[in-house]
Write an enzyme that holds these catalytic residues in place. Structure first.
Site, PDB file in Angstrom:
ATOM      1  N   ASP A  16       0.865  -1.175   0.000  1.00 20.89           N
ATOM      2  CA  ASP A  16       0.000   0.000   0.000  1.00 20.89           C
ATOM      3  C   ASP A  16       0.907   1.233   0.000  1.00 20.89           C
ATOM      4  O   ASP A  16       2.089   1.156   0.384  1.00 20.89           O
ATOM      5  CB  ASP A  16      -0.887  -0.030   1.252  1.00 20.89           C
ATOM      6  CG  ASP A  16      -1.729   1.222   1.395  1.00 20.89           C
ATOM      7  OD1 ASP A  16      -2.373   1.626   0.407  1.00 20.89           O
ATOM      8  OD2 ASP A  16      -1.741   1.806   2.493  1.00 20.89           O
ATOM      9  N   ASP A  18      -0.168   5.076   0.899  1.00 29.25           N
ATOM     10  CA  ASP A  18      -0.406   6.040   1.972  1.00 29.25           C
ATOM     11  C   ASP A  18      -0.314   5.359   3.333  1.00 29.25           C
ATOM     12  O   ASP A  18      -1.078   4.453   3.644  1.00 29.25           O
ATOM     13  CB  ASP A  18      -1.793   6.678   1.821  1.00 29.25           C
ATOM     14  CG  ASP A  18      -1.943   7.437   0.513  1.00 29.25           C
ATOM     15  OD1 ASP A  18      -0.982   8.120   0.119  1.00 29.25           O
ATOM     16  OD2 ASP A  18      -3.011   7.343  -0.113  1.00 29.25           O
ATOM     17  N   GLY A  63      -7.980   3.686   3.304  1.00 25.76           N
ATOM     18  CA  GLY A  63      -7.691   2.602   2.364  1.00 25.76           C
ATOM     19  C   GLY A  63      -8.748   2.368   1.310  1.00 25.76           C
ATOM     20  O   GLY A  63      -8.543   1.550   0.414  1.00 25.76           O
ATOM     21  N   ARG A  66     -12.187   6.703  -3.071  1.00 32.20           N
ATOM     22  CA  ARG A  66     -12.774   7.955  -2.579  1.00 32.20           C
ATOM     23  C   ARG A  66     -14.283   7.881  -2.432  1.00 32.20           C
ATOM     24  O   ARG A  66     -14.844   8.200  -1.379  1.00 32.20           O
ATOM     25  CB  ARG A  66     -12.389   9.089  -3.539  1.00 32.20           C
ATOM     26  CG  ARG A  66     -11.807  10.256  -2.841  1.00 32.20           C
ATOM     27  CD  ARG A  66     -11.276  11.355  -3.703  1.00 32.20           C
ATOM     28  NE  ARG A  66     -11.581  11.336  -5.092  1.00 32.20           N
ATOM     29  CZ  ARG A  66     -10.673  11.202  -6.060  1.00 32.20           C
ATOM     30  NH1 ARG A  66      -9.409  10.999  -5.755  1.00 32.20           N
ATOM     31  NH2 ARG A  66     -11.022  11.245  -7.315  1.00 32.20           N
ATOM     32  N   SER A 141      -5.563   5.460  -4.354  1.00 34.97           N
ATOM     33  CA  SER A 141      -5.394   6.854  -4.760  1.00 34.97           C
ATOM     34  C   SER A 141      -5.287   6.993  -6.280  1.00 34.97           C
ATOM     35  O   SER A 141      -4.533   6.265  -6.936  1.00 34.97           O
ATOM     36  CB  SER A 141      -4.143   7.446  -4.113  1.00 34.97           C
ATOM     37  OG  SER A 141      -3.890   8.748  -4.612  1.00 34.97           O
ATOM     38  N   ASN A 143      -4.005   9.599  -7.395  1.00 33.08           N
ATOM     39  CA  ASN A 143      -2.801  10.428  -7.496  1.00 33.08           C
ATOM     40  C   ASN A 143      -1.545   9.637  -7.152  1.00 33.08           C
ATOM     41  O   ASN A 143      -0.498  10.222  -6.878  1.00 33.08           O
ATOM     42  CB  ASN A 143      -2.914  11.621  -6.535  1.00 33.08           C
ATOM     43  CG  ASN A 143      -4.202  12.394  -6.733  1.00 33.08           C
ATOM     44  OD1 ASN A 143      -4.538  12.769  -7.849  1.00 33.08           O
ATOM     45  ND2 ASN A 143      -4.936  12.623  -5.660  1.00 33.08           N
ATOM     46  N   ASP A 199      -1.424  -0.620   6.178  1.00 36.41           N
ATOM     47  CA  ASP A 199      -1.649   0.011   7.478  1.00 36.41           C
ATOM     48  C   ASP A 199      -3.131   0.182   7.775  1.00 36.41           C
ATOM     49  O   ASP A 199      -3.494   0.564   8.890  1.00 36.41           O
ATOM     50  CB  ASP A 199      -0.971   1.383   7.541  1.00 36.41           C
ATOM     51  CG  ASP A 199      -1.649   2.415   6.638  1.00 36.41           C
ATOM     52  OD1 ASP A 199      -1.877   3.552   7.080  1.00 36.41           O
ATOM     53  OD2 ASP A 199      -1.957   2.075   5.478  1.00 36.41           O
TER      54      ASP A 199
END
Length: 247
Positions: A16, A18, A63, A66, A141, A143, A199
């Protein structure tokens, strides 16, 4: 176990981004809080109950893609909004509009604050590459690529399954295992020979549901027991611990 802290039969690492590779989870939490607090204030008045950037973030949005995060949190407050469309402006009170507002805030905060990679995670990914393990980033994401480039670590990974790839390939996001399974497939490694590094609780569930060979929980939010309950085989505060190093 190998010197990487993994079972001997693991041939790939699926990371992952972020909160595992980059210090962007706090940026995302702040953007979600600003987005939801503004919406709730307008909807419910000054006595609204704010979005909790720790508990609500961990439980409802961390996680997830959006739009799923928007739906999940609003459902926890008994709120249902029209879905809208992907090009809804950020000030439109739809699921997509709120998601677009959050994304605009994240991009602004990243531009203002920059992106930092966790040094222990960088050393771990470099060690995995040196050991000949295949490596992928799996992130909800849209991004993801820009963040990896900004952090200077995009060259460490062979495959990227992010929000854009998931949309193009019609893959449901975490806690479904599909994005991790796609990364393993693209690396040419069966799931039971791949390790997941996450995480988020949704990521733990994805690792368990996909029957991956090993699931590493990265404890960035003081939730060690929850990570174990949701599927972690081992929990560390930093990936450097798996190398026998201090973070």
């Amino acid at each position: 176990m190998t010197t990487l802290g993994l079972p001997d039969d693991i041939h790939a690492c699926l990371f992952d981004m972020d909160g595992v590779l980059t210090r962007t989870a706090t940026v995302h939490a702040a953007a979600w809080k600003e987005t939801f607090d503004d919406f709730l204030r307008r909807r419910e008045g000054p006595d609204f109950r704010p979005f909790d950037a720790h508990d609500d973030y961990d439980r409802y949005v961390d996680g997830m893609p959006r739009a799923d995060g928007v739906r999940s949190f609003l459902a926890s407050r008994g709120i249902e909004l029209p879905e809208g469309s992907g090009d809804d402006p950020p000030d439109r009170d739809t699921v997509q509009g709120l998601g677009n507002r959050k994304n605009a805030l994240v991009l602004r905060k990243i531009e203002e604050m920059g992106v930092e990679a966790f040094p222990g995670s960088v050393r771990y990914a470099e060690a995995a590459r040196a050991a000949g393990l295949r490596r992928a980033v799996v992130s909800s994401s849209a991004n993801c690529h820009a963040v990896l480039v900004a952090a200077g670590i995009d060259d460490l990974f062979e495959v990227r399954i992010d929000g854009l790839a998931a949309a193009e390939r019609h893959l449901p996001g975490k806690p479904h295992p599909d994005t991790f399974l796609a990364a393993a497939h693209d690396l040419g490694v069966p799931p039971d020979r791949a390790a997941v590094f996450e995480d988020a609780l949704a990521g733990m569930e994805a690792g368990r549901a996909g029957k991956f060979g090993f699931v590493v929980g990265v404890n960035r939010a003081d939730q060690e027991e929850a990570l174990r309950r949701h599927g972690a085989d081992v929990v560390v505060d930093d990936l450097a611990e798996l190398l026998g190093e201090a973070p």
